[in-house]
Scaffold this active site. Structure first.
Site, PDB file in Angstrom:
ATOM      1  N   ASP A 120      -5.831  14.633   2.339  1.00 47.36           N
ATOM      2  CA  ASP A 120      -5.455  15.861   1.609  1.00 47.36           C
ATOM      3  C   ASP A 120      -4.559  16.782   2.437  1.00 47.36           C
ATOM      4  O   ASP A 120      -4.240  17.889   2.017  1.00 47.36           O
ATOM      5  CB  ASP A 120      -6.701  16.608   1.095  1.00 47.36           C
ATOM      6  CG  ASP A 120      -7.568  17.149   2.240  1.00 47.36           C
ATOM      7  OD1 ASP A 120      -7.240  16.895   3.420  1.00 47.36           O
ATOM      8  OD2 ASP A 120      -8.572  17.820   1.949  1.00 47.36           O
ATOM      9  N   ASP A 166     -17.497  29.130  15.949  1.00 49.08           N
ATOM     10  CA  ASP A 166     -16.866  30.427  15.805  1.00 49.08           C
ATOM     11  C   ASP A 166     -17.748  31.269  14.893  1.00 49.08           C
ATOM     12  O   ASP A 166     -18.250  30.770  13.889  1.00 49.08           O
ATOM     13  CB  ASP A 166     -15.492  30.229  15.149  1.00 49.08           C
ATOM     14  CG  ASP A 166     -14.440  31.124  15.725  1.00 49.08           C
ATOM     15  OD1 ASP A 166     -14.715  32.327  15.832  1.00 49.08           O
ATOM     16  OD2 ASP A 166     -13.341  30.648  16.037  1.00 49.08           O
ATOM     17  N   HIS A 187      -5.218  29.610  18.848  1.00 47.81           N
ATOM     18  CA  HIS A 187      -4.604  29.523  17.527  1.00 47.81           C
ATOM     19  C   HIS A 187      -3.878  30.799  17.105  1.00 47.81           C
ATOM     20  O   HIS A 187      -3.270  30.826  16.046  1.00 47.81           O
ATOM     21  CB  HIS A 187      -5.694  29.182  16.503  1.00 47.81           C
ATOM     22  CG  HIS A 187      -6.711  30.271  16.398  1.00 47.81           C
ATOM     23  ND1 HIS A 187      -7.580  30.587  17.440  1.00 47.81           N
ATOM     24  CD2 HIS A 187      -6.988  31.158  15.416  1.00 47.81           C
ATOM     25  CE1 HIS A 187      -8.329  31.610  17.077  1.00 47.81           C
ATOM     26  NE2 HIS A 187      -7.998  31.967  15.859  1.00 47.81           N
ATOM     27  N   ASP A 188      -3.987  31.860  17.897  1.00 46.93           N
ATOM     28  CA  ASP A 188      -3.316  33.121  17.567  1.00 46.93           C
ATOM     29  C   ASP A 188      -2.096  33.378  18.445  1.00 46.93           C
ATOM     30  O   ASP A 188      -1.431  34.405  18.281  1.00 46.93           O
ATOM     31  CB  ASP A 188      -4.285  34.306  17.761  1.00 46.93           C
ATOM     32  CG  ASP A 188      -5.449  34.280  16.793  1.00 46.93           C
ATOM     33  OD1 ASP A 188      -5.277  33.816  15.656  1.00 46.93           O
ATOM     34  OD2 ASP A 188      -6.544  34.734  17.185  1.00 46.93           O
ATOM     35  N   GLU A 202     -14.427  37.564  21.651  1.00 51.00           N
ATOM     36  CA  GLU A 202     -12.997  37.866  21.617  1.00 51.00           C
ATOM     37  C   GLU A 202     -12.846  39.381  21.646  1.00 51.00           C
ATOM     38  O   GLU A 202     -13.354  40.069  20.769  1.00 51.00           O
ATOM     39  CB  GLU A 202     -12.372  37.299  20.340  1.00 51.00           C
ATOM     40  CG  GLU A 202     -10.870  37.501  20.298  1.00 51.00           C
ATOM     41  CD  GLU A 202     -10.271  37.377  18.895  1.00 51.00           C
ATOM     42  OE1 GLU A 202      -9.078  37.067  18.793  1.00 51.00           O
ATOM     43  OE2 GLU A 202     -10.989  37.614  17.903  1.00 51.00           O
ATOM     44  N   ASP A 227     -15.712  36.217  17.079  1.00 54.72           N
ATOM     45  CA  ASP A 227     -14.438  36.742  16.615  1.00 54.72           C
ATOM     46  C   ASP A 227     -14.423  38.280  16.711  1.00 54.72           C
ATOM     47  O   ASP A 227     -15.394  38.945  16.324  1.00 54.72           O
ATOM     48  CB  ASP A 227     -14.273  36.320  15.146  1.00 54.72           C
ATOM     49  CG  ASP A 227     -12.872  36.487  14.618  1.00 54.72           C
ATOM     50  OD1 ASP A 227     -11.956  35.847  15.147  1.00 54.72           O
ATOM     51  OD2 ASP A 227     -12.698  37.271  13.664  1.00 54.72           O
ATOM     52  N   ASP A 243     -10.301  17.614   8.952  1.00 55.52           N
ATOM     53  CA  ASP A 243     -11.697  17.681   8.518  1.00 55.52           C
ATOM     54  C   ASP A 243     -12.656  17.287   9.646  1.00 55.52           C
ATOM     55  O   ASP A 243     -12.233  16.849  10.719  1.00 55.52           O
ATOM     56  CB  ASP A 243     -11.914  16.817   7.261  1.00 55.52           C
ATOM     57  CG  ASP A 243     -11.269  15.449   7.378  1.00 55.52           C
ATOM     58  OD1 ASP A 243     -11.458  14.811   8.431  1.00 55.52           O
ATOM     59  OD2 ASP A 243     -10.571  15.021   6.438  1.00 55.52           O
TER      60      ASP A 243
HETATM   61  C1  GLC Z   1      -9.346  36.771  15.348  1.00 54.57           C
HETATM   62  C2  GLC Z   1      -9.001  35.343  15.045  1.00 54.57           C
HETATM   63  C3  GLC Z   1      -7.810  35.337  14.132  1.00 54.57           C
HETATM   64  C4  GLC Z   1      -8.202  36.030  12.861  1.00 54.57           C
HETATM   65  C5  GLC Z   1      -8.716  37.437  13.143  1.00 54.57           C
HETATM   66  C6  GLC Z   1      -9.424  38.009  11.947  1.00 54.57           C
HETATM   67  O1  GLC Z   1      -8.378  37.420  16.078  1.00 54.57           O
HETATM   68  O2  GLC Z   1      -8.796  34.636  16.209  1.00 54.57           O
HETATM   69  O3  GLC Z   1      -7.316  34.056  13.889  1.00 54.57           O
HETATM   70  O4  GLC Z   1      -7.102  36.108  11.996  1.00 54.57           O
HETATM   71  O5  GLC Z   1      -9.655  37.450  14.179  1.00 54.57           O
HETATM   72  O6  GLC Z   1     -10.620  37.330  11.740  1.00 54.57           O
END
Ligand code: GLC
Length: 539
Positions: A29, A102, A316-317, A245, A203, A33
């Protein structure tokens, strides 16, 4: 294998971040996954990592790729089933790999049943799980703006109130002042601990104590109280690893979050080193190596004995670091290795972001092919403000989050072996050259360099325990530091340029064993372009 019954096992560990949407698709898809992650455990075991930080796989409308959760106890069907999750936890554990989930505790999705109930009825017990203010539809409570664009308040005609959303209207903020909400979250965390999850990445944890009436989003008055309660009620086992974070953190606040007395978290992700080369998110400026060194020096020495650092270059950010501080053209391989050595040589717990171990690079796409809501909103808002499109695009190419989210490059086959279908985000066209099959077949690949770094951390206590002494602080081109204990000393030298430069080698390291280098004869006189060396002395 690490002994994970020991309280501080994570100080010797190396983690790997899987962004599941882009990792491996198995059902065609175009969306990664959990079975894909299970299928790649051999690869991760070969790399040598001790744990996987798994970005969110909870049920979610995917407005922000899973950072908008509609069921904290359910797996999103696009990622698989709860059985897949249980199998992943079990199979990973057999290989000595812990699953770190997470946790998005600052906000939920606007599709979460709590929010649906809250929005439908002011009298619902869930109403107070969110942050509401009375008013009229034309006047928000104040002028705060959301991280992903637009106002931080959204009008809900159903209740005739505004709700607070720090990120986007699809991510209403949870009201941590409500004890029943906190209890729901703690119970949910226990649900995952009972399933065998061995840690959590929290997060935007520095936002949970917000007080929007005072326009305070970070470091609210009760923040640390909440974190201590979270630790007591939800993270009961001393062996759980927790990493928060915290974009707002400085060395002083980090000492509270990562207090060695264990009252809060194991460590935090702080971002100072990632913001030095930007005036603002969309205004990149050249990196000053002197400033970068000053920053690392401050964190390394600041937290020594009073906290614990996390070490990371990518997630990923953030854009890919090899494209940012390295050279993603001619010296891609050399500079990817050099950056890895710089990072992994320090004190703290390293996190590798998927594809970093292959030296994956940034991508440039036509605007309509981006997926990230932050990129799309930034593009629209800046166009409206009159910024030339060319400038906006070049900022997106440099800083956009989708740079790091393109599918994992497994092979030179169709779609880089990521999917047999249409990938949700384009694969970087350089996959024909940069991919895991090629890396595994080449003993000099970036992959094997990371494998060696991970093994060195396990073999030499100085990586975990040594102090940090910065050398040549004012040098604009080379980053050199010494790590030292009573028994060992390690010298890490990195050339951040494409020029050949004189080596940095204090007398006592002359003739020392070179533990690792990124050129075939690592003990040469000069430092070649992007060369790095680790020299080691046993005292
Ligand atoms: C954190 C995550 C990010 C997300 C944001 C809101 O910074 O790493 O990817 O968009 O929080 O949840």
């Amino acid at each position: 294998m690490l002994d994970k019954t020991k309280k501080d096992w994570w100080k010797s560990a190396v983690f790997y971040q899987v962004y599941p949407k882009s990792f491996q698709d198995t059902d065609g898809d175009g969306f990664g996954d959990l079975r894909g992650v299970i299928g790649r455990l051999d690869y991760l075991e070969k790399l040598g990592v001790d744990g996987i930080w798994l970005s969110p796989v909870y049920a979610s409308p995917q407005k922000d790729n899973g950072y908008d959760i509609s069921d904290y106890r359910g797996v999103d069907p696009r990622f698989g089933t709860m059985e897949d999750m249980e199998e992943l936890i079990a199979r990973a554990r057999e290989r000595g790999i812990s699953i770190i989930m997470d946790l998005v505790l600052n906000h939920s999705s606007d599709r979460h049943p709590w929010f649906l109930a809250a929005k439908a009825d002011r009298e619902s017990p869930c109403h107070d799980y969110y942050i509401w203010r009375d008013g009229t539809p034309d006047t928000p409570p104040n002028d705060m703006t959301a991280t992903f664009g637009g106002p931080a308040w959204t009008w809900a005609p159903e209740t005739g109130q505004w709700y607070f959303n720090m990120f986007s209207p699809w991510q209403p903020d949870l009201n941590w002042e409500n004890p029943a909400l906190r209890r729901e979250l703690y119970d949910m965390i226990r649900f995952w601990v009972d399933k065998g999850v061995e840690g959590f990445r929290l997060d935007v944890i520095d936002n949970i104590g917000k007080t929007p009436d005072e326009k305070i989003t970070f470091n609210g008055p009760h923040l640390h109280e909440y974190i201590r309660e979270l630790r007591r009620e939800a993270f009961r086992e001393d062996t759980l690893v927790t990493v928060g974070e915290a974009w707002s953190a400085d060395v002083e606040t980090a000492k509270r979050y990562a207090n060695p007395d264990g009252s809060e978290l194991s460590m935090i992700f702080q971002f100072e080193h990632t913001t030095l080369d930007q005036k603002s998110k969309w205004e990149p400026i050249p990196l000053s190596l002197v400033k970068l060194k000053e920053c690392y020096d401050r964190w390394q020495n600041g937290l020594r004995g009073e906290g614990w650092n996390s070490l990371f270059l990518n997630n990923h950010d953030l854009p890919r670091t090899v494209s940012r501080w390295g050279d993603d053209g001619k010296y891609r391989v050399e500079s990817a290795k050099m950056l890895a050595a710089m990072c992994h040589g320090m004190q703290g717990t390293p996190y590798i972001y998927q594809g970093e171990e292959l030296g994956m690079t940034n991508i440039r796409l036509p605007i309509e092919q981006y997926d990230d809501l932050e990129i799309k909103n930034a593009y629209r808002e800046q166009l409206e403000q009159g910024r030339p499109e060319e400038d906006i695009l070049s900022a997106i190419y440099a800083r956009g989050r989708d740079n790091a989210r393109t599918p994992m490059q497994w092979s030179a086959g169709p779609n880089a072996g990521f999917t047999t279908g249409e990938p949700w985000l384009p694969v970087n066209p350089n996959y024909t050259e940069i991919n895991a099959v090629a890396a595994l077949a080449d003993p000099d690949s970036v992959f094997y360099f990371y494998q060696k770094l991970i093994a060195l951390r396990k073999a030499y206590p100085v990586f975990r325990d040594g102090d940090f002494q910065l050398l040549e602080a004012e040098d604009e081109q080379r980053f050199a530091y010494v790590r030292e204990t009573e028994r060992e000393a390690l010298l890490v030298v990195c050339n951040f340029t494409a020029e050949t430069l004189p080596d940095v080698c204090p007398e006592r390291f002359r003739g020392a064993e070179v533990l690792l280098g990124n050129y075939p004869d690592p003990a040469g006189e000069d430092l070649r372009p992007y060369e790095t060396r680790m020299r080691y002395v046993k005292k």
